[in-house]
Design a protein around this motif. Structure first.
Motif, PDB file in Angstrom:
ATOM      1  N   THR A   1     -10.021  -6.716  -0.275  1.00  0.00           N
ATOM      2  CA  THR A   1     -10.291  -7.410  -1.614  1.00  0.00           C
ATOM      3  C   THR A   1      -9.086  -7.555  -2.298  1.00  0.00           C
ATOM      4  O   THR A   1      -8.954  -8.612  -3.186  1.00  0.00           O
ATOM      5  CB  THR A   1     -11.538  -6.772  -2.298  1.00  0.00           C
ATOM      6  OG1 THR A   1     -11.475  -5.537  -2.500  1.00  0.00           O
ATOM      7  CG2 THR A   1     -12.626  -6.924  -1.315  1.00  0.00           C
ATOM      8  N   ASP A   2      -8.343  -6.665  -2.640  1.00  0.00           N
ATOM      9  CA  ASP A   2      -7.258  -6.637  -3.435  1.00  0.00           C
ATOM     10  C   ASP A   2      -5.906  -7.164  -2.956  1.00  0.00           C
ATOM     11  O   ASP A   2      -4.917  -6.815  -3.360  1.00  0.00           O
ATOM     12  CB  ASP A   2      -7.016  -5.107  -4.335  1.00  0.00           C
ATOM     13  CG  ASP A   2      -6.909  -4.216  -3.229  1.00  0.00           C
ATOM     14  OD1 ASP A   2      -7.058  -4.143  -2.200  1.00  0.00           O
ATOM     15  OD2 ASP A   2      -6.336  -3.016  -3.988  1.00  0.00           O
ATOM     16  N   LEU A   3      -5.779  -7.281  -1.775  1.00  0.00           N
ATOM     17  CA  LEU A   3      -4.499  -7.758  -0.977  1.00  0.00           C
ATOM     18  C   LEU A   3      -4.647  -9.149  -0.818  1.00  0.00           C
ATOM     19  O   LEU A   3      -5.665  -9.731  -0.264  1.00  0.00           O
ATOM     20  CB  LEU A   3      -4.644  -6.752   0.312  1.00  0.00           C
ATOM     21  CG  LEU A   3      -4.421  -5.259   0.300  1.00  0.00           C
ATOM     22  CD1 LEU A   3      -4.671  -4.740   1.699  1.00  0.00           C
ATOM     23  CD2 LEU A   3      -3.197  -4.996  -0.312  1.00  0.00           C
TER      24      LEU A   3
ATOM     25  N   ALA B   1      -4.483 -12.858   1.404  1.00  0.00           N
ATOM     26  CA  ALA B   1      -5.235 -13.263   2.500  1.00  0.00           C
ATOM     27  C   ALA B   1      -4.031 -13.217   3.685  1.00  0.00           C
ATOM     28  O   ALA B   1      -4.139 -12.727   4.763  1.00  0.00           O
ATOM     29  CB  ALA B   1      -5.962 -14.293   2.449  1.00  0.00           C
ATOM     30  N   ASN B   2      -3.146 -14.119   3.491  1.00  0.00           N
ATOM     31  CA  ASN B   2      -1.992 -14.113   4.323  1.00  0.00           C
ATOM     32  C   ASN B   2      -1.012 -13.104   4.215  1.00  0.00           C
ATOM     33  O   ASN B   2      -0.352 -13.048   2.996  1.00  0.00           O
ATOM     34  CB  ASN B   2      -1.457 -15.471   4.398  1.00  0.00           C
ATOM     35  CG  ASN B   2      -0.920 -15.834   2.890  1.00  0.00           C
ATOM     36  OD1 ASN B   2      -0.921 -15.303   2.013  1.00  0.00           O
ATOM     37  ND2 ASN B   2      -0.307 -17.202   2.898  1.00  0.00           N
ATOM     38  N   VAL B   3      -0.416 -12.538   5.212  1.00  0.00           N
ATOM     39  CA  VAL B   3       0.686 -11.477   5.242  1.00  0.00           C
ATOM     40  C   VAL B   3       1.928 -12.356   5.598  1.00  0.00           C
ATOM     41  O   VAL B   3       2.105 -12.842   6.672  1.00  0.00           O
ATOM     42  CB  VAL B   3       0.374 -10.324   6.178  1.00  0.00           C
ATOM     43  CG1 VAL B   3       1.664  -9.379   6.228  1.00  0.00           C
ATOM     44  CG2 VAL B   3      -1.004  -9.879   5.965  1.00  0.00           C
ATOM     45  N   THR B   4       2.848 -12.167   4.890  1.00  0.00           N
ATOM     46  CA  THR B   4       4.284 -12.882   4.937  1.00  0.00           C
ATOM     47  C   THR B   4       5.017 -11.866   5.790  1.00  0.00           C
ATOM     48  O   THR B   4       4.965 -10.710   5.518  1.00  0.00           O
ATOM     49  CB  THR B   4       4.994 -13.118   4.061  1.00  0.00           C
ATOM     50  OG1 THR B   4       5.031 -12.117   2.979  1.00  0.00           O
ATOM     51  CG2 THR B   4       4.190 -14.245   3.254  1.00  0.00           C
ATOM     52  N   GLU B   5       5.710 -12.262   6.859  1.00  0.00           N
ATOM     53  CA  GLU B   5       6.679 -11.223   7.513  1.00  0.00           C
ATOM     54  C   GLU B   5       7.895 -10.779   6.623  1.00  0.00           C
ATOM     55  O   GLU B   5       8.324 -11.310   5.751  1.00  0.00           O
ATOM     56  CB  GLU B   5       7.390 -11.967   8.899  1.00  0.00           C
ATOM     57  CG  GLU B   5       6.341 -12.385   9.697  1.00  0.00           C
ATOM     58  CD  GLU B   5       5.691 -11.367  10.425  1.00  0.00           C
ATOM     59  OE1 GLU B   5       6.359 -10.194  10.605  1.00  0.00           O
ATOM     60  OE2 GLU B   5       4.515 -11.525  10.459  1.00  0.00           O
ATOM     61  N   LEU B   6       8.626  -9.500   7.068  1.00  0.00           N
ATOM     62  CA  LEU B   6       9.589  -8.972   6.439  1.00  0.00           C
ATOM     63  C   LEU B   6      10.759  -9.949   6.698  1.00  0.00           C
ATOM     64  O   LEU B   6      11.106 -10.520   7.602  1.00  0.00           O
ATOM     65  CB  LEU B   6       9.990  -7.676   7.003  1.00  0.00           C
ATOM     66  CG  LEU B   6       9.088  -6.584   6.485  1.00  0.00           C
ATOM     67  CD1 LEU B   6       9.218  -5.412   7.203  1.00  0.00           C
ATOM     68  CD2 LEU B   6       9.069  -6.459   5.061  1.00  0.00           C
TER      69      LEU B   6
ATOM     70  N   LEU C   1       0.927  -1.113   0.019  1.00  0.00           N
ATOM     71  CA  LEU C   1       0.034   0.003  -0.101  1.00  0.00           C
ATOM     72  C   LEU C   1       0.760   1.382   0.075  1.00  0.00           C
ATOM     73  O   LEU C   1       1.975   1.324   0.520  1.00  0.00           O
ATOM     74  CB  LEU C   1      -0.818   0.017   1.097  1.00  0.00           C
ATOM     75  CG  LEU C   1      -1.815  -1.208   1.441  1.00  0.00           C
ATOM     76  CD1 LEU C   1      -2.469  -1.101   2.885  1.00  0.00           C
ATOM     77  CD2 LEU C   1      -2.965  -0.947   0.482  1.00  0.00           C
ATOM     78  N   THR C   2       0.512   2.127  -0.697  1.00  0.00           N
ATOM     79  CA  THR C   2       1.072   3.468  -0.580  1.00  0.00           C
ATOM     80  C   THR C   2       0.496   4.190   0.742  1.00  0.00           C
ATOM     81  O   THR C   2      -0.233   3.959   1.189  1.00  0.00           O
ATOM     82  CB  THR C   2       0.859   4.410  -2.031  1.00  0.00           C
ATOM     83  OG1 THR C   2      -0.662   4.551  -1.887  1.00  0.00           O
ATOM     84  CG2 THR C   2       1.276   3.606  -3.228  1.00  0.00           C
TER      85      THR C   2
END
Length: 143
Positions: free
Chosen positions: A56-58, A60-65, A30-31
């Protein structure tokens, strides 16, 4: 969160959505303007459907840095200089001049500011080292 989009939500769900938006922002998905806009909508959301629209456009699972560090980056260490007292005295000099000005009602105390700068820093380089002693050491080494 996908079932029953018309169910009302509370502060916990809004907070969870804000945290998830923050993670997507940190990963660069995201900006800043998108993050601000979506965060405002998440804070004002009242139903699950209001929050679902934000993701909706992201993925579902967020990976870590990645937690790896680069060894070739410069290490910045705070300046630990025993000669720092000069900078502190110079920083306090305008305050002392101001107090003396109001106490004795004469502007001449403001001349302390450049005078202290000359006394404290005359004959020193940008790093605060004495240029006279360096020249003397160099002459003595050559002799």
């Amino acid at each position: 969160m996908s079932e029953h989009p018309d169910i009302r939500i509370g502060n916990a769900e809004r907070s969870e959505a804000l945290d998830l938006l923050g993670e997507h922002f940190a990963l660069g998905r995201l900006t800043l303007s998108e993050f601000d806009e979506r965060s405002a909508k998440a804070s004002a959301a009242t139903t699950r459907g209001d929050l679902q629209v934000l993701f909706t456009d992201l993925p579902a699972n967020v990976t870590e840095l990645p937690t790896t560090t680069r060894d070739d980056l410069p290490v910045i260490t705070p300046k630990k200089d025993p000669e720092r007292w000069r900078e502190i005295v110079m920083g306090l000099t305008p305050l002392v001049a101001l107090v003396l000005f109001f106490t004795f009602d004469t502007w001449l105390f403001f001349l302390l500011i450049p005078a202290m700068g000359i006394v404290l820093f005359a004959g020193r380089d940008r790093d605060g080292h004495s240029t006279d002693s360096d020249a003397w050491r160099g002459e003595k080494k050559n002799a």
